[in-house]
Design a protein around this motif. Structure first.
Motif, PDB file in Angstrom:
ATOM      1  N   ILE A   2       0.849  -1.181   0.000  1.00  0.00           N
ATOM      2  CA  ILE A   2       0.000   0.000   0.000  1.00  0.00           C
ATOM      3  C   ILE A   2       0.892   1.240   0.000  1.00  0.00           C
ATOM      4  O   ILE A   2       1.713   1.417   0.898  1.00  0.00           O
ATOM      5  CB  ILE A   2      -0.935   0.037   1.225  1.00  0.00           C
ATOM      6  CG1 ILE A   2      -1.690  -1.290   1.368  1.00  0.00           C
ATOM      7  CG2 ILE A   2      -1.912   1.197   1.103  1.00  0.00           C
ATOM      8  CD1 ILE A   2      -2.497  -1.387   2.639  1.00  0.00           C
ATOM      9  N   LEU A   3       0.731   2.078  -1.000  1.00  0.00           N
ATOM     10  CA  LEU A   3       1.461   3.332  -1.081  1.00  0.00           C
ATOM     11  C   LEU A   3       0.532   4.478  -0.677  1.00  0.00           C
ATOM     12  O   LEU A   3      -0.684   4.355  -0.797  1.00  0.00           O
ATOM     13  CB  LEU A   3       1.956   3.574  -2.513  1.00  0.00           C
ATOM     14  CG  LEU A   3       2.851   2.497  -3.138  1.00  0.00           C
ATOM     15  CD1 LEU A   3       3.214   2.886  -4.573  1.00  0.00           C
ATOM     16  CD2 LEU A   3       4.111   2.274  -2.312  1.00  0.00           C
ATOM     17  N   TYR A   4       1.107   5.564  -0.205  1.00  0.00           N
ATOM     18  CA  TYR A   4       0.268   6.686   0.173  1.00  0.00           C
ATOM     19  C   TYR A   4       0.881   8.021  -0.242  1.00  0.00           C
ATOM     20  O   TYR A   4       2.099   8.196  -0.277  1.00  0.00           O
ATOM     21  CB  TYR A   4      -0.024   6.696   1.675  1.00  0.00           C
ATOM     22  CG  TYR A   4       1.186   6.726   2.587  1.00  0.00           C
ATOM     23  CD1 TYR A   4       1.740   7.933   3.006  1.00  0.00           C
ATOM     24  CD2 TYR A   4       1.760   5.538   3.051  1.00  0.00           C
ATOM     25  CE1 TYR A   4       2.840   7.958   3.856  1.00  0.00           C
ATOM     26  CE2 TYR A   4       2.854   5.561   3.899  1.00  0.00           C
ATOM     27  CZ  TYR A   4       3.395   6.770   4.304  1.00  0.00           C
ATOM     28  OH  TYR A   4       4.472   6.789   5.140  1.00  0.00           O
ATOM     29  N   GLY A   5      -0.016   8.957  -0.560  1.00  0.00           N
ATOM     30  CA  GLY A   5       0.390  10.308  -0.889  1.00  0.00           C
ATOM     31  C   GLY A   5       0.452  11.166   0.359  1.00  0.00           C
ATOM     32  O   GLY A   5       0.264  10.684   1.484  1.00  0.00           O
ATOM     33  N   ASN A   6       0.686  12.434   0.174  1.00  0.00           N
ATOM     34  CA  ASN A   6       0.793  13.360   1.301  1.00  0.00           C
ATOM     35  C   ASN A   6      -0.465  13.334   2.167  1.00  0.00           C
ATOM     36  O   ASN A   6      -1.574  13.244   1.657  1.00  0.00           O
ATOM     37  CB  ASN A   6       1.017  14.788   0.790  1.00  0.00           C
ATOM     38  CG  ASN A   6       2.363  14.937   0.094  1.00  0.00           C
ATOM     39  OD1 ASN A   6       3.251  14.109   0.258  1.00  0.00           O
ATOM     40  ND2 ASN A   6       2.506  15.989  -0.696  1.00  0.00           N
ATOM     41  N   GLU A   7      -0.287  13.385   3.467  1.00  0.00           N
ATOM     42  CA  GLU A   7      -1.364  13.516   4.459  1.00  0.00           C
ATOM     43  C   GLU A   7      -2.149  12.224   4.724  1.00  0.00           C
ATOM     44  O   GLU A   7      -3.152  12.254   5.435  1.00  0.00           O
ATOM     45  CB  GLU A   7      -2.356  14.617   4.039  1.00  0.00           C
ATOM     46  CG  GLU A   7      -1.716  15.981   3.841  1.00  0.00           C
ATOM     47  CD  GLU A   7      -2.719  17.007   3.334  1.00  0.00           C
ATOM     48  OE1 GLU A   7      -3.901  16.907   3.685  1.00  0.00           O
ATOM     49  OE2 GLU A   7      -2.307  17.901   2.573  1.00  0.00           O
ATOM     50  N   LEU A  19      -5.021  -5.233   6.799  1.00  0.00           N
ATOM     51  CA  LEU A  19      -4.827  -6.135   5.667  1.00  0.00           C
ATOM     52  C   LEU A  19      -3.537  -6.949   5.750  1.00  0.00           C
ATOM     53  O   LEU A  19      -3.273  -7.780   4.884  1.00  0.00           O
ATOM     54  CB  LEU A  19      -4.830  -5.330   4.360  1.00  0.00           C
ATOM     55  CG  LEU A  19      -6.117  -4.555   4.045  1.00  0.00           C
ATOM     56  CD1 LEU A  19      -5.971  -3.798   2.737  1.00  0.00           C
ATOM     57  CD2 LEU A  19      -7.313  -5.494   3.984  1.00  0.00           C
ATOM     58  N   HIS A  20      -2.733  -6.681   6.783  1.00  0.00           N
ATOM     59  CA  HIS A  20      -1.460  -7.390   6.977  1.00  0.00           C
ATOM     60  C   HIS A  20      -0.537  -7.208   5.760  1.00  0.00           C
ATOM     61  O   HIS A  20       0.022  -8.162   5.226  1.00  0.00           O
ATOM     62  CB  HIS A  20      -1.701  -8.878   7.234  1.00  0.00           C
ATOM     63  CG  HIS A  20      -2.669  -9.148   8.346  1.00  0.00           C
ATOM     64  ND1 HIS A  20      -2.371  -8.899   9.670  1.00  0.00           N
ATOM     65  CD2 HIS A  20      -3.931  -9.629   8.329  1.00  0.00           C
ATOM     66  CE1 HIS A  20      -3.416  -9.222  10.425  1.00  0.00           C
ATOM     67  NE2 HIS A  20      -4.374  -9.657   9.634  1.00  0.00           N
ATOM     68  N   GLU A  21      -0.409  -5.949   5.348  1.00  0.00           N
ATOM     69  CA  GLU A  21       0.439  -5.622   4.218  1.00  0.00           C
ATOM     70  C   GLU A  21       1.437  -4.528   4.591  1.00  0.00           C
ATOM     71  O   GLU A  21       1.264  -3.830   5.589  1.00  0.00           O
ATOM     72  CB  GLU A  21      -0.406  -5.167   3.021  1.00  0.00           C
ATOM     73  CG  GLU A  21      -1.289  -6.271   2.452  1.00  0.00           C
ATOM     74  CD  GLU A  21      -2.017  -5.836   1.194  1.00  0.00           C
ATOM     75  OE1 GLU A  21      -1.683  -4.771   0.634  1.00  0.00           O
ATOM     76  OE2 GLU A  21      -2.931  -6.571   0.768  1.00  0.00           O
ATOM     77  N   GLU A  22       2.452  -4.379   3.768  1.00  0.00           N
ATOM     78  CA  GLU A  22       3.457  -3.331   3.970  1.00  0.00           C
ATOM     79  C   GLU A  22       2.957  -2.021   3.380  1.00  0.00           C
ATOM     80  O   GLU A  22       2.183  -2.015   2.423  1.00  0.00           O
ATOM     81  CB  GLU A  22       4.759  -3.742   3.281  1.00  0.00           C
ATOM     82  CG  GLU A  22       5.909  -2.758   3.455  1.00  0.00           C
ATOM     83  CD  GLU A  22       7.151  -3.160   2.688  1.00  0.00           C
ATOM     84  OE1 GLU A  22       8.097  -2.349   2.664  1.00  0.00           O
ATOM     85  OE2 GLU A  22       7.162  -4.266   2.110  1.00  0.00           O
ATOM     86  N   SER A  23       3.379  -0.909   3.968  1.00  0.00           N
ATOM     87  CA  SER A  23       3.011   0.397   3.434  1.00  0.00           C
ATOM     88  C   SER A  23       4.246   1.276   3.274  1.00  0.00           C
ATOM     89  O   SER A  23       5.196   1.164   4.045  1.00  0.00           O
ATOM     90  CB  SER A  23       1.994   1.094   4.339  1.00  0.00           C
ATOM     91  OG  SER A  23       2.556   1.392   5.597  1.00  0.00           O
ATOM     92  N   ARG A  24       4.189   2.146   2.258  1.00  0.00           N
ATOM     93  CA  ARG A  24       5.283   3.077   2.005  1.00  0.00           C
ATOM     94  C   ARG A  24       4.731   4.351   1.403  1.00  0.00           C
ATOM     95  O   ARG A  24       3.712   4.335   0.709  1.00  0.00           O
ATOM     96  CB  ARG A  24       6.309   2.467   1.035  1.00  0.00           C
ATOM     97  CG  ARG A  24       7.052   1.276   1.580  1.00  0.00           C
ATOM     98  CD  ARG A  24       8.215   0.881   0.699  1.00  0.00           C
ATOM     99  NE  ARG A  24       9.190   1.948   0.548  1.00  0.00           N
ATOM    100  CZ  ARG A  24      10.414   1.768   0.027  1.00  0.00           C
ATOM    101  NH1 ARG A  24      10.787   0.558  -0.380  1.00  0.00           N
ATOM    102  NH2 ARG A  24      11.242   2.772  -0.075  1.00  0.00           N
TER     103      ARG A  24
END
Length: 208
Positions: A2-7, A19-24
């Motif tokens: 899972i990637l995320y943008g600002n904020e 979801l037991h996943e990695e985020s960056r």
């Protein structure tokens, strides 16, 4: 992955836990002359959560920039089968191929036809207004669409008024709002709601 943008760090970290996943962060990915550099991931789903700044940007990425990233991600991670855009208004637009999600899907399909692009659904009309509310603490969301500014303002006010009553559980807030829904202004909004574990089930496949 899972990637995320600002904020959106807190929301995505809460979703990743569920979801037991990695985020960056998208901003943490390396850049090269070919664009944003993908990382290795065994996940069949790439989820990106961020703002739709306008019809051309999402999570601080232009539509072509995001399309290039998806193609590069697939090349590095052949197991990729689906890409999810978690944002409001990724589809709303009356001009053919003007919606961000549709343009990205069209671009990706030119090279990979086995990748499914998904986004939150269109409202009652192609040019509806929409907003995605999410609470990291309760791990719940409420997605609202409306056919007019009057309805949009009213629905947002109702959500914020009901929030404290339900301790910011947006699933409960959404359920209460659904009971208030009518066919006439200002209650002619739509709502999708639930826990973060149900967020993916609310997404629709984008047909290029």
């Amino acid at each position: 992955m899972i990637l995320y943008g600002n904020e959106h760090k807190d929301r995505v970290e809460a979703l990743a836990t569920v979801l037991h996943e990695e985020s960056r962060a998208v901003a943490s990915l390396a850049r090269s002359s070919d664009g944003i550099v993908p990382v290795e991931s065994a996940d069949a789903i790439l989820t990106v959560w961020g703002h739709s700044g306008d019809a051309t940007k999402f999570s601080e990425m232009l539509d072509v920039e995001f399309g290039v990233l998806i193609q590069a991600w697939k090349k590095k991670n052949p197991s990729l089968k689906s890409v999810e855009l978690i944002t409001c208004d990724a589809q709303h637009n009356t001009v053919p191929l003007a919606g961000y999600a549709k343009r990205v899907a069209k671009f990706v399909e030119e090279k990979y036809k086995d990748i499914t692009i998904k986004a939150l659904p269109v409202g009652q009309n192609p040019d509806d207004r929409s907003i995605l509310w999410a609470n990291a603490g309760t791990r719940t969301f409420c997605y609202i669409t409306s056919p007019s500014q009057e309805t949009f303002n009213h629905a947002n006010q109702r959500l914020q008024a009901l929030g404290p009553t339900y301790h910011n559980d947006l699933s409960e807030v959404g359920n209460a709002m659904a009971k208030e829904r009518e066919l006439s202004t200002p209650n002619n909004f739509t709502v999708n709601f639930g826990g973060f574990n149900n967020l993916r089930a609310s997404l629709n496949v984008i047909k290029s």
